[in-house]
Design an enzyme around this catalytic site. Structure first.
Site, PDB file in Angstrom:
ATOM      1  N   TYR A  29      39.063 -24.030-139.794  1.00  0.00           N
ATOM      2  CA  TYR A  29      39.233 -22.831-140.585  1.00  0.00           C
ATOM      3  C   TYR A  29      40.076 -23.245-142.138  1.00  0.00           C
ATOM      4  CZ  TYR A  29      40.272 -18.024-140.897  1.00  0.00           C
ATOM      5  OH  TYR A  29      40.386 -16.844-141.168  1.00  0.00           O
ATOM      6  N   SER A  51      39.962 -16.052-147.215  1.00  0.00           N
ATOM      7  CA  SER A  51      41.061 -16.546-146.263  1.00  0.00           C
ATOM      8  C   SER A  51      42.487 -17.078-147.421  1.00  0.00           C
ATOM      9  CB  SER A  51      41.032 -17.150-145.576  1.00  0.00           C
ATOM     10  OG  SER A  51      42.168 -17.832-144.570  1.00  0.00           O
TER      11      SER A  51
END
Ligand code: NAP
Ligand code: GCO
Length: 266
Positions: free
Chosen positions: A157, A144
């Site tokens: 996250y 990510s």
């Protein structure tokens, strides 16, 4: 001759009923691979199978929660018996919880780490022994922007995706000598159900402020589409990348290269 073909290869893409996983699996299929995917219950697997069928792809779908080590081990065993040894693993399944850190429960934090970091470890661990026996293997971890950057509300996250970047480098370090390549793909902001809340139109029809923020932050001046990840995934799954190991390929329209929009007139 550079070989991007995947004929005869078996690819397991986790959590690939739709979204990024589905787009990557479809691309691997187009390059010749047989596709295996999983989802957490039968209804979702059937929905995924229908999605593949509608796109002319015969995929193999299995029920499996990637955080459950015993279920993952059984899945890998069944796939080896029913489809073949897994040559390509794409750790795609993931979740996000957008909650300011001081309001987030430890249970929510752990849940995100479990799906986004512990599960890629569990699935990779389950497929590596057969890859070693077979003499090759490709593992692609879906990282990510949050493997590199932080932002408000995504502490768990970001911790998980930062950890996944390092797990990627460690798998490459530990198993490279067995002709296993483990790399990451770091998507930028991609239009999928996961990011739908950030793109919702406002009541007056205008763009969500976060939507405008991302477009301004991205040199390409748009959100990515799941299909933007297809070429990079085929590259990292194929012989063409056999000497690429422990690398994170950011597919972000230039976000990580960019300081951000300057004030006008500067
Ligand atoms: P998505 O639309 O929310 O899809 C995620 C998939 O993961 C769903 O199919 C979901 O299954 C599955 N999943 C979640 N928990 C699971 C579990 N415990 N076991 C098995 N499957 C599970 O997300 P996406 O945007 O396609 O994202 C795919 C991956 O890319 C994720 O790792 C995400 O973090 C990453 N990523 C996304 C973006 C983006 O901008 N969209 C950017 C960078 C990275 P269900 O069918 O049960 O929901
Ligand atoms: C968020 C987003 C991101 C993206 C993606 C960026 O809330 O900031 O959901 O985390 O999904 O992972 O690369």
């Amino acid at each position: 001759m550079v070989n991007f073909r995947l004929d005869g290869k078996v690819a397991l893409v986790t959590g690939a009923s739709y979204g990024i996983g589905f787009a990557i699996a479809s691309a691997l299929h187009e390059a010749g691979a047989t596709i295996v995917f999983n989802d957490i219950n039968e209804e979702f697997v059937n929905r995924g199978l229908k999605n593949y069928e509608d796109h002319g792809i015969k995929a193999h779908g299995y029920v499996c929660d990637v955080t459950d080590e015993e279920a993952v081990n059984n899945l890998v065993k069944r796939v080896e018996e029913e489809v073949g040894v897994i040559d390509i693993l794409v750790n795609n399944a993931g979740i996000i919880k957008r909650i300011p850190m001081v309001e987030m429960s430890a249970a929510d934090f752990r849940k995100v780490i479990d799906v986004d970091l512990n599960a890629p470890f569990i699935v990779a661990k389950a497929v590596i022994p057969s890859m070693i026996k077979k003499g090759h293997g490709k593992i692609i971890n879906i990282c990510s922007m949050m493997s590199e950057l932080g932002r408000e509300t995504v502490s768990a996250y970001a911790a998980a995706k930062g950890g996944l970047k390092m797990l990627t480098k460690n798998i490459a370090s530990e198993y490279g000598e067995f002709n296993i390549q483990c790399n990451g793909i770091g998507p930028g902001y991609i239009a999928t159900p996961q990011t739908a809340p950030l793109r919702e139109r406002q009541s007056d029809g205008s763009r969500h402020p976060f939507d405008s923020f991302i477009i301004a932050k991205t040199p390409a001046a748009r959100w990515g589409e799941a299909e933007d990840l297809a070429g990079p995934a085929v590259f990292l799954a194929s012989e063409a990348s056999d000497f690429v190991n422990g690398h994170i390929l950011y597919v972000d329209g230039g976000i990580l290269a960019y300081i951000g929009k300057q004030p006008s007139g500067e």
